[in-house]
Motif scaffolding. Sequence first.
Motif, PDB file in Angstrom:
ATOM      1  N   ASP A  98       0.813  -1.219   0.000  1.00  0.00           N
ATOM      2  CA  ASP A  98       0.000   0.000   0.000  1.00  0.00           C
ATOM      3  C   ASP A  98       0.845   1.267   0.000  1.00  0.00           C
ATOM      4  OD1 ASP A  98       1.051  -0.252   2.485  1.00  0.00           O
ATOM      5  OD2 ASP A  98      -0.831  -0.079   3.576  1.00  0.00           O
ATOM      6  N   GLN A 100       2.764   2.410   2.163  1.00  0.00           N
ATOM      7  CA  GLN A 100       3.000   3.095   3.440  1.00  0.00           C
ATOM      8  C   GLN A 100       4.461   2.953   3.835  1.00  0.00           C
ATOM      9  OE1 GLN A 100      -0.746   1.697   5.807  1.00  0.00           O
ATOM     10  NE2 GLN A 100      -0.112   3.682   6.561  1.00  0.00           N
ATOM     11  N   ARG A 201      -1.621   6.134   4.280  1.00  0.00           N
ATOM     12  CA  ARG A 201      -2.163   5.391   3.159  1.00  0.00           C
ATOM     13  C   ARG A 201      -2.839   6.389   2.243  1.00  0.00           C
ATOM     14  NH1 ARG A 201      -4.516   0.698   1.182  1.00  0.00           N
ATOM     15  NH2 ARG A 201      -3.854  -1.063   2.429  1.00  0.00           N
TER      16      ARG A 201
HETATM   17 MG    MG Z   1      -0.976  -0.244   5.415  1.00  0.00          MG
END
Ligand code: MG
Length: 308
Positions: A98, A100, A201
């Motif tokens: 994702d 992050q 995110r």
């Molecule tokens: Mg995450």
Amino acid sequence: MEDKIPDFSVVIPIYNEEENIPELYSRLTSVMEKLGSYEIIMVDDGSKDRSWELIRELHTKDPRVKGISFSRNFGHHIAITAGLDQARGNAIILMDGDLQDPPEEIPKLYEKFRDGYDIVYGIRKERHDPLLKKMTSYLFWLILRRFSGVDIPAGQTMLRILSKRVLEVLKGMREYSRFIHGMMAWTGFNMITVEVQHDPRRKGKSKYNIPRLFKLAFHAVTSFSTVPLRIATYVGLISSLISLIAGVYFIYKKIFYNIPILGYASIIVSIFFVGGIQLLMLGIFGEYLGRTYQEVQRRPLYIIKEFI
Ligand code: MG
Ligand code: UDP
């Protein structure tokens, strides 16, 4: 190209990350190109969006991208396991899909890895998540570090580099309920932590809601410790001691002062109290029993639908 062992295997679990995959791929490849030869293993954990199609497209453009598609959603840690099972590189890089964990931090970790560490953890300096998520995560790590009995560095991100030695040990651990962070720490190989940037995110949704995080915490604690089982013994000891003292005290009052014992409320309260504790303990036992049952069944950890 196919048969040569790459310097790196990058393992990425993917669950409904269609919005992140293109950027992930471009940022990751531009970082990896400078480091050496590599393969990227994306494990599609039963996504319901276009993630798998995107992975296939990437694979046709760039054969260094490999894909595993599960028949259904098996969970984050199982997806990582499947990726590890296929990894052939001399160093294994793990990261979430994702973004992050920024791929740009990989060289920093790799520098430490070259010093001879078997596990290099990326630790987040500052966490960029909603407040509730930060709080539950803090609680999660607190409970875990207290009860798991292994030294699991706090605040880890999934971004990390593992040596082949660690990989081999992990591949041999086939337990059904897996908590990857704990399993790695449990191997006991020398490790070091490196602070990395942690981004919010930007696209897609977090898959860990609060019930899921609690489930994971419970899982994590029970798979590394049997302390909860012993709680029953301690609570039992303490409560019988208390009731013994209380009993002696009431008899004394009755005999020497003839004070009647007032009772209804206190009886009801203590019945519920003791009953509650008993059910709680039964629940904990049940949890371990269910876990044992699951392990004994020896089902495959995951089912692969497609492999590219
Ligand atoms: Mg995450
Ligand atoms: N993920 C997965 N299977 C799941 C849940 C999540 O493969 O059942 C993947 C997800 O796509 C992401 C990573 O695991 O790449 C971490 O998930 P997420 O970002 O939702 O967790 P958080 O960062 O919120 O703890």
